[in-house]
Design a protein around this motif. Structure first.
Motif, PDB file in Angstrom:
ATOM      1  N   PHE A 293       0.841  -1.184   0.000  1.00 10.75           N
ATOM      2  CA  PHE A 293       0.000   0.000   0.000  1.00 10.75           C
ATOM      3  C   PHE A 293       0.886   1.247   0.000  1.00 10.75           C
ATOM      4  O   PHE A 293       0.948   1.997   0.977  1.00 10.75           O
ATOM      5  CB  PHE A 293      -0.927  -0.030   1.217  1.00 10.75           C
ATOM      6  CG  PHE A 293      -2.058   0.948   1.165  1.00 10.75           C
ATOM      7  CD1 PHE A 293      -3.137   0.733   0.323  1.00 10.75           C
ATOM      8  CD2 PHE A 293      -2.056   2.073   1.963  1.00 10.75           C
ATOM      9  CE1 PHE A 293      -4.197   1.635   0.283  1.00 10.75           C
ATOM     10  CE2 PHE A 293      -3.113   2.981   1.937  1.00 10.75           C
ATOM     11  CZ  PHE A 293      -4.183   2.766   1.090  1.00 10.75           C
ATOM     12  N   VAL A 298      -0.935   2.801  -5.139  1.00  6.83           N
ATOM     13  CA  VAL A 298      -2.350   3.139  -4.971  1.00  6.83           C
ATOM     14  C   VAL A 298      -2.827   4.061  -6.098  1.00  6.83           C
ATOM     15  O   VAL A 298      -3.982   3.982  -6.542  1.00  6.83           O
ATOM     16  CB  VAL A 298      -2.593   3.783  -3.594  1.00  6.83           C
ATOM     17  CG1 VAL A 298      -4.017   4.299  -3.472  1.00  6.83           C
ATOM     18  CG2 VAL A 298      -2.294   2.787  -2.479  1.00  6.83           C
ATOM     19  N   SER A 302      -6.056   3.208  -8.209  1.00 11.11           N
ATOM     20  CA  SER A 302      -7.210   4.110  -8.310  1.00 11.11           C
ATOM     21  C   SER A 302      -7.573   4.405  -9.762  1.00 11.11           C
ATOM     22  O   SER A 302      -8.729   4.734 -10.064  1.00 11.11           O
ATOM     23  CB  SER A 302      -6.925   5.417  -7.568  1.00 11.11           C
ATOM     24  OG  SER A 302      -5.924   6.173  -8.231  1.00 11.11           O
ATOM     25  N   ILE A 346      -6.348  -5.253  -1.325  1.00 11.90           N
ATOM     26  CA  ILE A 346      -6.832  -3.909  -1.577  1.00 11.90           C
ATOM     27  C   ILE A 346      -7.234  -3.786  -3.050  1.00 11.90           C
ATOM     28  O   ILE A 346      -6.495  -4.210  -3.939  1.00 11.90           O
ATOM     29  CB  ILE A 346      -5.754  -2.856  -1.244  1.00 11.90           C
ATOM     30  CG1 ILE A 346      -5.188  -3.096   0.158  1.00 11.90           C
ATOM     31  CG2 ILE A 346      -6.338  -1.445  -1.348  1.00 11.90           C
ATOM     32  CD1 ILE A 346      -6.208  -3.079   1.256  1.00 11.90           C
ATOM     33  N   TYR A 351      -9.698   0.911  -1.336  1.00 15.73           N
ATOM     34  CA  TYR A 351      -8.409   1.526  -0.991  1.00 15.73           C
ATOM     35  C   TYR A 351      -8.570   2.823  -0.206  1.00 15.73           C
ATOM     36  O   TYR A 351      -7.719   3.173   0.624  1.00 15.73           O
ATOM     37  CB  TYR A 351      -7.576   1.781  -2.255  1.00 15.73           C
ATOM     38  CG  TYR A 351      -7.985   3.004  -3.058  1.00 15.73           C
ATOM     39  CD1 TYR A 351      -7.392   4.253  -2.820  1.00 15.73           C
ATOM     40  CD2 TYR A 351      -8.963   2.926  -4.044  1.00 15.73           C
ATOM     41  CE1 TYR A 351      -7.776   5.378  -3.547  1.00 15.73           C
ATOM     42  CE2 TYR A 351      -9.344   4.036  -4.769  1.00 15.73           C
ATOM     43  CZ  TYR A 351      -8.742   5.256  -4.522  1.00 15.73           C
ATOM     44  OH  TYR A 351      -9.128   6.360  -5.225  1.00 15.73           O
ATOM     45  N   TYR A 354      -8.504   2.240   3.644  1.00 18.67           N
ATOM     46  CA  TYR A 354      -7.431   1.410   4.200  1.00 18.67           C
ATOM     47  C   TYR A 354      -6.294   2.284   4.714  1.00 18.67           C
ATOM     48  O   TYR A 354      -5.953   3.303   4.130  1.00 18.67           O
ATOM     49  CB  TYR A 354      -6.898   0.454   3.134  1.00 18.67           C
ATOM     50  CG  TYR A 354      -5.891  -0.545   3.645  1.00 18.67           C
ATOM     51  CD1 TYR A 354      -6.306  -1.680   4.354  1.00 18.67           C
ATOM     52  CD2 TYR A 354      -4.525  -0.385   3.435  1.00 18.67           C
ATOM     53  CE1 TYR A 354      -5.384  -2.614   4.825  1.00 18.67           C
ATOM     54  CE2 TYR A 354      -3.603  -1.301   3.900  1.00 18.67           C
ATOM     55  CZ  TYR A 354      -4.034  -2.417   4.587  1.00 18.67           C
ATOM     56  OH  TYR A 354      -3.127  -3.341   5.059  1.00 18.67           O
TER      57      TYR A 354
END
Length: 356
Positions: A293, A298, A302, A346, A351, A354
């Protein structure tokens, strides 16, 4: 009349000794996990401690260890390519703050995971200093094993984080079950594609010869998929570079050659693969599974480029390592040899909620 809380506060070692019909010294030996106490007596004392919810005065106990317990932490420094080790350091710093009031001193040594000499330098500093324990994130296996053997000769307690190695530490390993992380990635893959799918496993990092723990992930991944008997075609490609331009060339060549349905990136470098498909939208994107992460990872999750991130809680690894040493030295507990970290999945759907 005195409240129950005040009565509990007054309950101490003398009361334990009286109830157990033993000396104060015997109670002290049980509390500090020392020898010369029969198992029957030890059990009797521990039962009384539990029944009366006795909590030792850790601040008083810390006076006896103050300036005597020193911990060395040896981990890689954060590189431009990945912020993984910063997450680990964040957990370590949290642990340091909690331990300081108890008189436990901690010093962090950072080494370059691409330069073995930096590891040798910080490990030698630890050996020459008066540390009582060492937290180690092993990258250079041979050198780490030699260092740990020196630690054991000096009676230094040792504990591993992030990955385990054949030469065992005295207090075990805190981190992910690497085989299980691979099997989890295999499980995700099995839902994404059908029989005869083409799967490309990518190891991306300079100095891959030092990342033997990735083999354990790959073994778990392969075993899970092979056991399904769905005729998956699995290839493993090593890309021993860090710079994007060099990785890009390797990806262009191998994606064209294998035309995979799934890319499994075995470490936190999945963002570089995300960038590749962002830059080359003319190439059909396979499903992409990777680790950790991190902000860059990320970002591509996304955008819908990376499909799954498997997270191994590096922050908790660092924190728990120091917590274990606190329990070992101050609480005199026998800590377990393996503390597995939770393995989180995730996606683009979760996400935002988290946190490491």
């Amino acid at each position: 009349m005195m409240s129950d809380d005040k009565e509990k506060k007054r309950f101490g070692i003398k009361d334990i000794a009286k109830l157990a019909d033993v000396s104060i010294g015997t109670v002290d030996r049980v509390l500090n996990n020392r020898k010369d106490v029969s198992e029957a007596t030890r059990k009797k004392v521990k039962d009384i401690i539990k029944e009366n919810n006795y909590q030792p005065n850790l601040y008083a106990r810390s006076l006896s260890v103050k300036n005597n317990i020193k911990i060395s932490v040896i981990i890689p420094k954060t590189s431009l390519q990945t912020g993984y080790w910063q997450l680990c350091l964040d957990g370590i710093n949290k642990g340091i703050q909690e331990l300081e009031p108890f008189g436990i001193q901690t010093e962090v040594f950072l080494y370059d995971q691409e330069d073995v000499h930096t590891f040798l330098e910080v490990s030698e500093k630890t050996i020459k200093s008066n540390f009582n324990a060492v937290v180690i994130a092993p990258i250079f296996i041979k050198e780490t094993e030699a260092f740990v053997k020196k630690c054991h000769r000096k009676k230094l307690q040792t504990i591993y984080i992030n990955s385990d190695i054949p030469t065992k530490s005295t207090l075990g390993y805190i981190g992910p079950n690497l085989n299980s992380t691979g099997r989890l990635a295999g499980n995700l893959t099995s839902y994404l594609v059908g029989t005869n799918a083409k799967i490309l496993i990518l190891n991306i990092a300079k100095g891959l010869e030092n990342y033997k723990y990735l083999d354990t992930k790959i073994e778990g991944y392969r075993t899970y998929l092979n056991d399904l008997d769905r005729n998956f075609r699995i290839e493993v490609i090593d890309i021993p570079y860090n710079e994007y331009e060099e990785v890009e060339k390797e990806l262009l060549s191998n994606i064209e050659k294998f035309t995979p349905d799934v890319l499994f990136v075995t470490n936190s470098r999945v963002s570089v693969v995300g960038r590749f498909f962002h830059d080359h939208q003319e190439i059909k994107k396979p499903y992409i599974i990777g680790f950790d992460f991190l902000e860059a990872n990320v970002d591509y999750l996304s955008k819908g480029i990376v499909d799954f991130l498997i997270c191994q809680r590096p922050d908790k690894q660092g924190y728990f390592a120091l917590n274990y040493l606190y329990r070992f030295f101050l609480l005199k507990e026998n800590v377990t040899n393996f503390k597995p970290m939770p393995i989180d999945i995730i996606t683009i759907e979760n996400y935002m909620f988290y946190e490491n």
